[in-house]
Scaffold this active site. Structure first.
Site, PDB file in Angstrom:
ATOM      1  N   CYS A 166      -4.702   2.456  -3.763  1.00  0.00           N
ATOM      2  CA  CYS A 166      -3.540   2.855  -3.292  1.00  0.00           C
ATOM      3  C   CYS A 166      -2.206   1.913  -3.250  1.00  0.00           C
ATOM      4  O   CYS A 166      -1.383   1.712  -2.525  1.00  0.00           O
ATOM      5  CB  CYS A 166      -3.897   3.243  -1.780  1.00  0.00           C
ATOM      6  SG  CYS A 166      -4.837   4.548  -1.332  1.00  0.00           S
ATOM      7  N   GLN A 201      -4.266  -5.627   6.678  1.00  0.00           N
ATOM      8  CA  GLN A 201      -5.441  -6.229   6.253  1.00  0.00           C
ATOM      9  C   GLN A 201      -5.537  -7.674   6.776  1.00  0.00           C
ATOM     10  O   GLN A 201      -6.260  -8.541   6.390  1.00  0.00           O
ATOM     11  CB  GLN A 201      -5.147  -6.425   4.633  1.00  0.00           C
ATOM     12  CG  GLN A 201      -5.211  -5.143   3.823  1.00  0.00           C
ATOM     13  CD  GLN A 201      -6.580  -4.606   3.841  1.00  0.00           C
ATOM     14  OE1 GLN A 201      -7.759  -5.522   3.900  1.00  0.00           O
ATOM     15  NE2 GLN A 201      -7.030  -3.397   3.661  1.00  0.00           N
ATOM     16  N   HIS A 219       0.789  -1.282   0.100  1.00  0.00           N
ATOM     17  CA  HIS A 219      -0.048  -0.002   0.019  1.00  0.00           C
ATOM     18  C   HIS A 219       0.866   1.273  -0.055  1.00  0.00           C
ATOM     19  O   HIS A 219       1.943   1.288   0.580  1.00  0.00           O
ATOM     20  CB  HIS A 219      -0.780  -0.034   1.334  1.00  0.00           C
ATOM     21  CG  HIS A 219      -2.032   0.924   1.339  1.00  0.00           C
ATOM     22  ND1 HIS A 219      -1.676   2.305   1.657  1.00  0.00           N
ATOM     23  CD2 HIS A 219      -3.232   0.888   1.186  1.00  0.00           C
ATOM     24  CE1 HIS A 219      -2.898   2.756   1.875  1.00  0.00           C
ATOM     25  NE2 HIS A 219      -3.865   2.104   1.521  1.00  0.00           N
ATOM     26  N   LYS A 231     -10.484  -1.006  10.651  1.00  0.00           N
ATOM     27  CA  LYS A 231     -10.544  -2.297   9.727  1.00  0.00           C
ATOM     28  C   LYS A 231     -11.004  -3.734  10.765  1.00  0.00           C
ATOM     29  O   LYS A 231     -11.230  -4.649  10.121  1.00  0.00           O
ATOM     30  CB  LYS A 231      -9.255  -2.504   8.902  1.00  0.00           C
ATOM     31  CG  LYS A 231      -9.180  -1.514   7.724  1.00  0.00           C
ATOM     32  CD  LYS A 231      -8.050  -1.821   6.795  1.00  0.00           C
ATOM     33  CE  LYS A 231      -7.302  -0.891   6.194  1.00  0.00           C
ATOM     34  NZ  LYS A 231      -8.064   0.001   5.103  1.00  0.00           N
ATOM     35  N   ASP A 289       3.239  -4.514   8.021  1.00  0.00           N
ATOM     36  CA  ASP A 289       1.746  -3.933   7.700  1.00  0.00           C
ATOM     37  C   ASP A 289       0.511  -4.830   7.674  1.00  0.00           C
ATOM     38  O   ASP A 289       0.421  -5.659   6.871  1.00  0.00           O
ATOM     39  CB  ASP A 289       1.776  -3.133   6.527  1.00  0.00           C
ATOM     40  CG  ASP A 289       0.431  -2.498   6.031  1.00  0.00           C
ATOM     41  OD1 ASP A 289      -0.500  -2.746   7.027  1.00  0.00           O
ATOM     42  OD2 ASP A 289       0.354  -1.970   5.028  1.00  0.00           O
TER      43      ASP A 289
END
Lengths: 418, 142
Positions: A376, A215, A135, A238, A212
């Protein structure tokens, strides 16, 4: 499908109707009375009533500033906020509560590491390794840092299925590499990266790794000790929590050695005009009044996911992914982008001769919320030679009916545009 | 030559023939298909409208005090919106273009595309077309 988080076969089936009843936003109609079909969960998730209530209750009853008041409300709020930190620690299976830093979100977590760890360690000629599926928020902070330091960004290539080229990755790791920054799960492709192996590779050369997890946290069990990652970032909104709250996990020794980032209240121990000493972890990185309601709301969200059973939720999502993959690939002219062997419930695709924007606009009129565009991840789109994709991202409150609605919608899109 | 108001009314009448959004979008998409393509030579950054999820290019030229537009997009719905704007504004005097409030977009149910938060850039297209009119109008007067 995730091998690491493979749900046990003995888990009871998920009562999706009961779960859906917990999410008020799912029960609305749009435009000319069309029921909302929400398939944009990778952008943000809806909130269960317990989260909404918890945030409202905080403002209605406990609202006060934390970490400094001697009065009753302040102590209540401080206690609730620190309990939230403990819940996050448990959610990630971190060793200590002091390793959990509250931020505004994944983006801020990454920027914090870039500005402190990065600035204090990176020198001219050094390298940071990222992947081609990152991202923008896991590219740009490192790019800015590299520019400032005369360092270089190296990129792990992605193959046609949307999996990382691990051989190329190992070749990229050298004595110049100061950090590997990698997504646990790709927001565009849904690929679950073999992070455990990749962390071991990096650690073999003494290179720290930042994951990261924006997700991954909503879909997979995350165990930072088992992964042995050095930093882990995710966003509250999220994982069914409020916006504006996020998490940076860091190994204590690393966080301790890092200089503070933003200066202000709460992050100090003593201040004089000659010299300021800084507060201990994690407060050293939490300048100013934080998003207290957000942190407390995040606790309610994580408690909710825990209570519903992360294993059962993951198993439902896996079944949905399999169903959606089968139904979508049966549509003529539809091409899935991202067919990794290990995936979360993200389906990115293109339709022959149809611009993603047109498809998204028409689906929207049918009440179906998907994301279109580059998500993104412009370098990844360039890798696949696409201007963008249509992305349907499923959460545990989605159903096969939602997938059917998407498939019907796509047939209408094709009849209108093809 | 019909005025902007007259052209807007023609479009409103045409859209009124459809009683649901599907029909209106189908018509918009048809307008997009019928729009003559822009010469590739103009599909450059100089003519690109920013703020769109799809690519959009618009160019203008002035003849006898009137502004003539051409445009294109790689998305059909966006192309339809470009076609609507060209149908209403192309060949009009610069002053009238600058003054146009384009209320017909509301009346044909396309107002949702006007919001600056939408990624199709309809608002940017209108702004750019008016800027062309302003620039060409000034050149014509000087």
């Amino acid at each position: 499908m995730p091998a690491s988080g493979s749900p046990s076969l003995t888990a009871p089936p998920l009562d999706v109707d009961a779960i859906r009843a917990d999410f008020p936003a799912l029960h609305q109609t749009l435009y000319d009375g069309r029921p909302l079909v929400y398939l944009d969960n990778a952008a943000t998730s809806q909130k269960p009533q317990v989260v909404i209530d918890r945030v409202r209750d905080f403002y209605a009853r406990e609202n006060s500033n934390i970490h400094r008041g001697v009065h009753y409300l302040s102590q209540q709020a401080t206690e609730a906020y620190e309990q939230a930190r403990e819940t996050v620690r448990r959610f990630l299976n971190a060793r200590r509560r002091t390793e959990i830093v509250f931020t505004r979100g994944t983006t801020e977590s990454i920027n914090l590491v870039a500005a402190t760890f990065g600035r204090s360690r990176l020198e001219r000629g050094d390298e940071i390794v990222v992947s081609a599926m990152e991202h923008h928020s896991n590219i740009v902070p490192w790019q800015m840092l590299c520019q400032e330091r005369g360092a270089r960004l190296r990129v792990i290539p992605v193959d046609d299925r949307g999996e990382l080229d691990e051989e190329a990755y190992r070749r990229l790791l050298t004595e110049r590499t100061k950090l590997v920054a990698l997504c646990h799960v790709s927001n565009t492709l849904g690929t679950i990266n073999p992070v455990q192996r990749m962390i071991a590779d990096a650690h073999g050369l003494g290179i720290p790794v930042l994951l990261d997890g924006a997700q991954a946290a909503p879909h997979l069990p995350v165990d930072v000790q088992a992964l042995d990652c050095d930093f882990y970032c995710f966003s509250g909104h999220k994982v069914f929590g409020p916006t504006g709250i996020g998490i940076l996990y860091g190994k204590e020794a690393l966080l301790d050695a890092m200089p503070p980032w933003q200066g202000g209240g709460d992050m100090i121990e003593t201040v004089s005009f000659e010299r300021t000493t800084f507060n201990e972890l994690p407060h050293k990185f939490e300048a100013g009044t934080p998003h207290i309601a957000g942190g407390i709301g995040l606790k309610a969200a994580l408690d909710y996911v825990e209570a519903r059973g992360r294993t059962a939720l993951a198993r439902h999502e896996d079944a949905l992914l399999a169903y959606a993959t089968e139904r979508l690939t049966a549509i003529e002219g539809l091409h899935l982008i991202g067919t990794a062997r290990e995936k979360t419930s993200v389906l990115s695709f293109v339709l022959d001769g149809i611009h993603p924007y047109d498809a998204g606009t028409l689906l929207d009129r049918l009440g179906i919320a998907v994301r279109t565009g580059h998500h993104c991840t412009q370098p990844l789109m360039q890798r696949f030679g696409l201007p963008g994709t249509i992305r349907a991202s499923l959460a545990f409150y989605n159903t096969t009916d939602d997938v059917d609605a998407l498939v019907d919608g796509l047939h209408r899109v094709r009849s209108l545009l093809a | 030559m019909s005025t902007i108001a007259e052209r807007e009314q023609e479009i409103v009448d045409a859209f009124a023939l459809f009683d649901d959004w599907m029909g209106r979008y189908e018509y918009l998409i048809d307008l997009g298909r019928e729009l003559p393509p822009l010469d590739d030579a103009y599909k450059t950054d100089d003519y690109k409208i920013h703020g769109c999820q799809s690519q959009v290019w618009i160019r203008a030229e002035e003849r006898d005090g009137r502004i003539y537009y051409e445009g294109d997009s790689d998305a059909l719905i966006t192309r339809g919106l470009v076609a609507l704007l060209i149908r209403v504004l192309s060949g009009q005097p610069a002053d009238a273009i600058i003054e146009a409030d384009l209320k017909f977009l509301d009346r044909i149910g396309m107002q949702e595309h006007l919001s600056p938060t939408r990624k199709n850039g309809l608002a940017s297209m209108i702004k750019q077309m008016k800027l062309y009119a302003l620039a060409h109008g000034q050149t014509a007067r000087s």
